[in-house]
Design an enzyme around this catalytic site. Structure first.
Site, mmCIF file in Angstrom:
data_model
loop_
_atom_site.group_PDB
_atom_site.id
_atom_site.type_symbol
_atom_site.label_atom_id
_atom_site.label_comp_id
_atom_site.label_asym_id
_atom_site.label_seq_id
_atom_site.Cartn_x
_atom_site.Cartn_y
_atom_site.Cartn_z
ATOM 1 N N GLY A 1 14.202 18.815 4.343
ATOM 2 C CA GLY A 1 14.518 17.250 4.276
ATOM 3 C C GLY A 1 13.276 16.772 3.249
ATOM 4 O O GLY A 1 12.900 15.592 3.457
ATOM 5 N N GLU B 1 0.806 -1.404 0.035
ATOM 6 C CA GLU B 1 0.145 0.112 -0.155
ATOM 7 C C GLU B 1 0.832 1.212 -0.054
ATOM 8 O O GLU B 1 0.497 2.331 -0.739
ATOM 9 C CB GLU B 1 -0.991 0.117 1.186
ATOM 10 C CG GLU B 1 -1.652 1.091 1.454
ATOM 11 C CD GLU B 1 -2.751 1.456 0.170
ATOM 12 O OE1 GLU B 1 -3.724 0.925 0.096
ATOM 13 O OE2 GLU B 1 -2.335 2.390 -0.538
ATOM 14 N N ASP C 1 10.233 9.213 -9.612
ATOM 15 C CA ASP C 1 9.444 8.492 -8.661
ATOM 16 C C ASP C 1 8.048 8.664 -8.735
ATOM 17 O O ASP C 1 7.375 7.616 -8.465
ATOM 18 C CB ASP C 1 10.014 9.387 -7.124
ATOM 19 C CG ASP C 1 9.503 8.674 -6.057
ATOM 20 O OD1 ASP C 1 9.797 7.437 -5.770
ATOM 21 O OD2 ASP C 1 8.708 9.274 -5.305
ATOM 22 N N LYS D 1 5.089 5.784 -9.445
ATOM 23 C CA LYS D 1 3.772 5.331 -8.873
ATOM 24 C C LYS D 1 2.638 5.229 -9.877
ATOM 25 O O LYS D 1 1.817 4.587 -9.755
ATOM 26 C CB LYS D 1 3.560 6.724 -7.867
ATOM 27 C CG LYS D 1 4.683 6.772 -6.717
ATOM 28 C CD LYS D 1 4.426 7.886 -5.711
ATOM 29 C CE LYS D 1 5.444 7.802 -4.765
ATOM 30 N NZ LYS D 1 5.303 9.017 -4.125
#
Ligand code: ADP
Ligand code: ASP
Ligand code: MG
Length: 819
Positions: A666, A608, A680, A684
């Site tokens: 960060g 998940e 990235d 997904k």
């Protein structure tokens, strides 16, 4: 009057023998006693080894006898004082010299018959009984030795002799008198009518004790051993085994026949016939109440469990007699069993299906070759004419038996049993259940024996279930996960009866393992440098080797190597929960292998957190899909970093400066280009696309990179941030132009009609995408059912805490399925 029987471990040293004398003294203060002793611990094994060596003509038998002598010498020297030590040593020398002669005879003949073996083995009990009786006398307890060869009469099947009950009872009554002194009887050994020495089979002293108890009308027979009683399973193999306080004769008999070594299989019979209770007590812990074996109905307070205990026999071999010529031919089974009986082959397990085309038998490995040979002779004609197949022998198997009086008429026991085994990927090779419904026996691969015992035991005996978790990676997500598990473990135990035990942690440099569970407050200290540099392989091998039930591997890395281990884990029925995208978004080949392995396995694979961290995106998508909704389009923002950058940009601010701020907070990868490239995010979308059934590779996702052409070469992150200022102007003017049309810009993804693309786009200022804050993610599902008002999932889509929370939820989902 009671019979006390002390097993080998109870008299394993001089200190133990002193302790036993204390138990006897206490017993005598209550009643008269007859004592039965086994050989000192390990001695029967050592005698067997010595005799076997001698039988092969190997002089090493002398060394073995030397060890046996020193072991007894040490006990004698410790136990006896000056005045009586001499006598004991002299006697020991004589016994050992006799034993040497016997073994020498076997050595010269190079032939070890059962008859000679039984003679050699008898020295174990003859030595121990003398020592115990002498020690009792020296301690002021009158004691006499009774050599069971004088009282227990058997046939001449020397190493598993059948007792002549009538003659034995008479002799016991004549010769064993507990009135004046405590008779100390040699367990295990007996003699045939021709005077040769025999024995009652390994563990036979228990049987000696109940034979004595029955013949002498004892009130009780107490079997003193090294565990607290009869356990629900062998406590040496099943960590959570429990003592059974009361058990019926019939159940004790079933359990001991099926391998519970604590009691000899035949020991129950004489006691049951005479109605004498048998108690199992721990000589190392005499305070423990132990187990009472008798016929009385169980106390009301004891929960009427359907299953009383489970056992296993480590090594069995399965023989299979099969062939079309067997069906409807009466007498095949009769010939089969008569043939094996004629050759004294003991059958442990029988199974025949109603098709009558095959019969499976489990026997002990030592008799397998012989059984195959005699059966092939017996069925020679049928085999030759192909009506029966050649006898098939399958080795390296174990038999597990589930036993309980109350199993009969209690539906669901076998369902529960097979479900537990199935979920743990344990293959059941053969099954047998008698019509008395007291015993279900299963034959399985011996490598699965411990796992099977532990998971069956947990399923039937414990209200609290365990899952064994092995984590890979010790970065941000893993750290948060560990502290979340640590904080909630007790609540889960109390409220859900679930124990999440973290047994392993590994990163590329170090590993920590503990099957009892690592201390999650101090796991760093447990990390030991890894020996090999075999990557994940070595860790996975350890997990396989441990072969624990309800195992879940939790991947908190971002490593393709770890993702490549998923298919193998799933094939071995080990469940996986992963935050690592590189499996589901890896090559099509890897993706297919994972999906195939999952389909074929009984284990679960949950991911998940691969999309939107802790947000329920994959589950939502699957719920929609599985309930028959048609997904028209999925769009939104699935990168926390890019979300932050555009949310800030809309408030005013220069692009490069916003990226710099994101890095400082960060929110970016160490090199912000990894986020700005959109890769990235694209992964997904790839996962969602595959979830919808599209055959997509990473390269099929149209992905617009925000890294300017001029900044794509080799350069440091700092240099990159400086250079990025080149494009600030473009963003400012693009935003301004869009604004004139009531629009703004966002980096979004869209999945529609099998096409996936991520990139920069103008969107209306009032669109949900333009209204995000911070690192929020957003997914909009437009479906047949959610057409006018699409379904929206929105929330923080990055960060260690929420991602770990999502992984934890996956672990609990898997646990819910497993237990
Ligand atoms: P002794 O030397 O006292 O005769 P054994 O070694 O023959 O002892 O039997 C005791 C051992 O039986 C225990 O140490 C235990 O490991 C094993 N065992 C197997 N199944 C059970 C069970 N269900 N309950 C108790 N012990 C069991
Ligand atoms: N000494 C024998 C054995 O080890 C008998 C017994 O322990 O009961 O099998
Ligand atoms: Mg025993």
């Amino acid at each position: 009057m009671r019979v006390y029987k002390f097993g080998g471990s109870s008299i394993g040293s001089a200190a133990r023998i002193r302790h036993v004398a204390g138990i006897i003294r206490n017993g005598l203060s209550e009643t008269r006693l007859v004592v039965v002793v086994s050989a000192i611990q390990r001695v029967t094994d050592m005698l067997t080894e010595a005799a076997t060596l001698a039988g092969k003509g190997d002089v090493a038998y002398r060394e073995k006898l030397g060890e046996i002598a020193s072991l007894h010498e040490a006990v004698v020297r410790d136990l006896f004082v000056q005045s009586n030590l001499g006598e004991a040593e002299l006697w020991l020398r004589e016994m050992m010299s006799e034993l040497h002669d016997v073994a020498h005879g076997v050595f010269l003949l190079r032939d070890l018959s059962d008859k000679s073996l039984a003679l050699v083995l008898s020295y174990g009990e003859r030595l121990s009984s003398w020592i115990v009786a002498a020690h009792l006398r020296h301690s002021g307890i009158p004691a006499s030795i009774v050599d069971a060869r004088e009282v227990i009469v058997t046939d001449n099947n020397h190493c598993y002799a059948k007792v002549d009950l009538h003659a034995t009872e008479r002799r016991i009554r004549e010769q064993v008198r507990p009135q004046d002194a405590v008779p100390v009887v040699t367990g295990f050994i007996a003699s045939a009518t021709d005077g040769s020495v025999t024995n009652l089979g390994r563990g036979g002293s228990d049987y000696t004790a109940t034979l004595l108890g029955a013949a002498l009308h004892a009130d009780e027979v107490w079997i003193w051993t090294d565990v607290d009683g009869f356990f629900s399973a062998d406590p040496k193999r099943v960590r959570d085994a429990r003592v059974i306080p009361d058990i019926s004769y019939a159940e004790a008999m079933e359990l001991s026949h099926a391998g519970a070594k604590v009691l000899h299989p035949l020991a129950v019979q004489p006691a049951m016939k005479a109605g004498i209770p048998v108690l199992i007590r721990n000589s190392f812990n005499p305070e423990a109440p132990g187990t009472r074996i008798e016929n009385k109905p169980l106390a009301e307070s004891v929960l009427p469990r359907p299953v009383t205990g489970l056992t296993s026999i480590n090594h069995v071999v399965l023989l299979n007699l099969s062939g079309s010529g067997m069906a409807g031919v009466p007498g095949t089974a009769s010939r089969l069993f008569s043939c094996l009986a004629r050759h004294s082959i003991n059958i442990i397990f029988i199974s025949q299906a109603s098709s009558e085309q095959s019969i499976s038998l489990a026997i002990s490995p030592g008799q397998a070759s012989m059984a195959k040979k005699v059966l092939e002779e017996e069925f020679f004609r049928e085999i030759e004419s192909r009506r029966i197949e050649p006898i098939h022998v399958r080795r390296n198997l174990a038999m597990v038996a589930v036993v309980g009086n109350k199993m009969s008429g209690h539906p669901g026991v076998s369902a529960q049993l097979f479900e537990t085994l199935g979920k743990n990927g344990i293959n059941v090779i053969a099954v047998a259940q008698g019509a008395n419904e007291m015993n279900i026996s299963l034959v399985i691969d011996s490598s699965d024996e411990d796992k099977a015992l532990n998971c069956i035991h947990e399923s039937f005996f414990l209200s609290r279930r365990k899952v064994h978790v092995f984590i890979t990676g010790t970065g941000t997500i893993a750290k948060s996960l560990i502290s979340q598990i640590s904080a909630h473990r007790v609540t889960l135990q109390e409220e859900k009866d679930l124990d999440v035990v973290v047994c392993g942690l590994a990163n590329t440099r170090a590993v920590a393992l503990d099957i009892e569970g690592l201390d999650l407050e101090r796991w760093q200290e447990a990390m030991k440098p890894r020996e090999g540099h075999d990557g994940i392989g070595e860790y996975v091998r350890l997990i396989h080797q441990l072969n624990l039930h309800n195992t879940i591997v939790v991947d908190c890395t971002a490593s393709t190597k770890v993702a490549e281990a998923y298919p193998g884990l799933l094939q071995s029925n080990i469940s996986v929960a992963t935050a690592n995208k590189l499996g589901m978004a890896g090559s099509w080949d890897l993706y297919r292998r994972i999906i195939d392995a999952q389909r074929k396995s009984n284990a679960k694979f949950l991911y998940e957190t691969n999309v939107g961290a802790g947000l329920p995106i994959i589950n939502t998508l699957n719920d929609l899909k599985n309930s028959g909704d048609k997904i028209i389009c999925i769009e939104g923002v699935l990168s926390g970093t890019l979300s932050f950058i555009f949310n800030e940009l809309r408030k005013g601010g220069r692009f490069s400066e916003v990226v710099r701020r994101a890095k400082e907070a960060g929110y970016t990868e160490p090199d912000p280009r990894d986020d700005l490239s959109g890769a990235d995010f694209a992964r997904k979308l790839l996962i969602l696309g595959r979830e919808l059934g599209y055959h997509l590779e990473y390269a099929d996702v149209e992905c617009e990179s925000l890294v300017p052409e001029s900044c794509r070469g080799e350069m440091s992150a700092a240099e990159f941030l400086d250079r990025l200022a080149e494009v600030d102007h473009w963003y400012t003017s693009e935003l301004a132009q869009a604004a004139t049309q009531g629009m703004t810009i966002a980096y979004t993804g869209e999945l529609k009609e099998g096409r996936a693309k991520v990139g920069l786009k103008r969107v209306p200022v009032e669109s949900p995408v333009a209204g995000l804050n911070g690192t929020e993610n957003l997914v909009v599902f437009t479906t047949d059912r959610y057409l006018k008002t699409p379904l929206v999932v929105k929330g923080p889509g990055a960060g260690g805490e929420v991602t770990a929370g999502g992984v934890f939820a996956d672990i609990l989902r898997i646990a819910g399925y497993l237990v």
